[in-house]
Design a protein around this motif. Structure first.
Motif, PDB file in Angstrom:
ATOM      1  N   SER A 102      40.837  51.204  42.349  1.00  0.00           N
ATOM      2  CA  SER A 102      40.729  49.812  42.621  1.00  0.00           C
ATOM      3  C   SER A 102      42.516  49.069  42.485  1.00  0.00           C
ATOM      4  CB  SER A 102      39.935  49.526  40.973  1.00  0.00           C
ATOM      5  OG  SER A 102      40.399  50.014  40.312  1.00  0.00           O
ATOM      6  N   ALA A 103      42.623  49.618  41.164  1.00  0.00           N
ATOM      7  CA  ALA A 103      44.263  49.159  41.209  1.00  0.00           C
ATOM      8  C   ALA A 103      44.770  48.649  42.687  1.00  0.00           C
ATOM      9  CB  ALA A 103      44.946  49.648  40.327  1.00  0.00           C
ATOM     10  N   VAL A 154      38.216  40.139  31.721  1.00  0.00           N
ATOM     11  CA  VAL A 154      38.625  41.743  32.502  1.00  0.00           C
ATOM     12  C   VAL A 154      38.752  43.130  31.755  1.00  0.00           C
ATOM     13  CG1 VAL A 154      39.817  42.753  34.791  1.00  0.00           C
ATOM     14  CG2 VAL A 154      39.167  39.998  34.442  1.00  0.00           C
ATOM     15  N   SER A 156      40.363  46.646  31.447  1.00  0.00           N
ATOM     16  CA  SER A 156      40.513  47.497  32.309  1.00  0.00           C
ATOM     17  C   SER A 156      40.743  48.859  31.467  1.00  0.00           C
ATOM     18  CB  SER A 156      41.940  47.201  32.752  1.00  0.00           C
ATOM     19  OG  SER A 156      42.779  47.154  33.036  1.00  0.00           O
ATOM     20  N   TYR A 158      44.171  49.485  32.028  1.00  0.00           N
ATOM     21  CA  TYR A 158      45.948  49.529  32.988  1.00  0.00           C
ATOM     22  C   TYR A 158      46.655  49.047  32.479  1.00  0.00           C
ATOM     23  CZ  TYR A 158      43.244  48.611  37.022  1.00  0.00           C
ATOM     24  OH  TYR A 158      42.007  49.492  38.885  1.00  0.00           O
ATOM     25  N   ASP A 163      47.343  44.770  34.505  1.00  0.00           N
ATOM     26  CA  ASP A 163      46.009  43.244  34.782  1.00  0.00           C
ATOM     27  C   ASP A 163      46.778  42.541  35.147  1.00  0.00           C
ATOM     28  OD1 ASP A 163      44.689  45.335  32.855  1.00  0.00           O
ATOM     29  OD2 ASP A 163      45.381  44.846  31.075  1.00  0.00           O
ATOM     30  N   VAL A 166      46.023  42.138  38.642  1.00  0.00           N
ATOM     31  CA  VAL A 166      43.902  41.840  38.624  1.00  0.00           C
ATOM     32  C   VAL A 166      43.473  40.155  38.503  1.00  0.00           C
ATOM     33  CG1 VAL A 166      41.756  42.501  37.396  1.00  0.00           C
ATOM     34  CG2 VAL A 166      43.578  43.838  37.849  1.00  0.00           C
ATOM     35  N   GLY A 182      43.192  45.982  28.364  1.00  0.00           N
ATOM     36  CA  GLY A 182      43.597  47.473  29.432  1.00  0.00           C
ATOM     37  C   GLY A 182      44.077  47.704  28.269  1.00  0.00           C
ATOM     38  N   GLN A 216      35.101  45.478  34.726  1.00  0.00           N
ATOM     39  CA  GLN A 216      35.805  46.025  34.436  1.00  0.00           C
ATOM     40  C   GLN A 216      35.910  46.848  35.978  1.00  0.00           C
ATOM     41  OE1 GLN A 216      34.619  49.237  35.026  1.00  0.00           O
ATOM     42  NE2 GLN A 216      36.056  50.596  34.337  1.00  0.00           N
ATOM     43  N   ALA A 217      37.595  46.917  35.608  1.00  0.00           N
ATOM     44  CA  ALA A 217      38.725  47.349  36.686  1.00  0.00           C
ATOM     45  C   ALA A 217      38.670  48.886  36.152  1.00  0.00           C
ATOM     46  CB  ALA A 217      39.420  46.586  37.293  1.00  0.00           C
ATOM     47  N   GLY A 218      39.388  49.396  37.325  1.00  0.00           N
ATOM     48  CA  GLY A 218      39.885  51.295  37.040  1.00  0.00           C
ATOM     49  C   GLY A 218      38.543  52.004  37.089  1.00  0.00           C
TER      50      GLY A 218
END
Length: 269
Positions: A102-103, A154, A156, A158, A163, A166, A182, A216-218
């Motif tokens: 995703s990043a 959010v 992550s 990261y 971040d 994002v 993060g 949530q990312a990552g």
């Protein structure tokens, strides 16, 4: 169709080449950085019968991340490996390719993201006759299922530079980011080692009455099952990136199965 019926159908079609034995509904390539273990595991937890997953790697070194410069280097390594990884993966003739990172899809905001999506989707169409799921674009489609959402918190794995990317992407598509935290995980492999307890603390830190949804990312951060539990506890949508991309691949390929245990996106939309 049950698994047995699907397999019996295959066996009866004695000379019927053209359909993967276990992927008689669809065969997906799962394209991941070679350091990533979470995507494959979480997709298999969510996978409906009749869908085959072929995990293929974009090969990168096991990069340590102790500062923002090294994090940027990690993202660049993934980007540099993606085109060849995609072309190699298409040799198994999939119906669709899911990008399991995703990043890099958020980097520099929506304009670059759209450009990179088109670049890779064009390759998939030209070489493999199929389309792709890209993290940033899948998030847009997922968020459209929650029309009341305007403000997003959010979490992550990261560093802050990740971040910030994002935040830029979400602002570009019209959302306000109320808070972001993060893990600052110390390496690409170590992201998958982050415990649920620590991730829960990040969620608690960003959650507020002001945010409508938690994202949530990552992709190497295990979160799909935790997101389902947190959604019930917090009374608001909690979306995991791996759930988002797998949901997107299913729905864009005509697979409507409602799958429980991973939150409302996959069970209700």
């Amino acid at each position: 169709m049950t698994a047995v019926q699907g397999l019996e159908g295959k066996m009866m079609n004695k000379y019927g080449y053209g359909t993967d034995y276990y992927g008689y509904r669809k065969k997906f390539v799962v394209l991941v950085p070679s350091t990533n273990t979470a995507v494959e595991s979480e997709y298999h937890l969510m996978k409906p019968t009749g869908v085959a997953l072929a995990t293929r790697a974009c090969v990168i070194p096991s990069i340590k991340v102790t500062n923002e410069e090294e994090f940027v280097g990690l993202v660049k390594a993934i980007g540099d490996a993606t085109e060849q990884g995609l072309k190699d993966a298409l040799s198994c003739e999939p119906d669709h390719v899911i990008f399991g990172y995703s990043a890099e899809t958020f980097w520099d905001g929506k304009e670059r993201s759209d450009r990179e999506f088109k670049r890779y989707n064009d390759i998939a169409q030209a070489v493999g006759g199929c389309n792709i799921t890209f993290g940033a674009q899948a998030i847009q489609d997922a968020l459209a299922c929650y029309p009341g959402v305007k403000k997003i918190a959010v979490i992550s794995p990261y560093m802050p530079v990740g971040d910030n990317m994002v935040i830029k992407f979400l602002e570009d598509i019209g959302y306000e980011v109320t808070a972001i935290k993060g893990h600052c995980s110390p390496g690409a492999v170590e992201i998958a080692h982050e415990p649920f307890g620590k991730t829960r603390e990040l969620v608690q830190a960003v959650n507020s009455a002001d945010c409508d949804l938690i994202l949530q990312a990552g992709t190497n951060l295990h979160f799909a099952e935790l997101a389902g539990s947190l959604e019930a506890e917090l009374g608001k949508p909690v979306l995991a990136i791996n759930t988002i991309t797998f949901w997107h691949a299913l729905r864009t390929n005509g697979i409507p199965d409602r799958i429980k245990g991973f939150g409302s996106l996959l069970s209700e939309h």
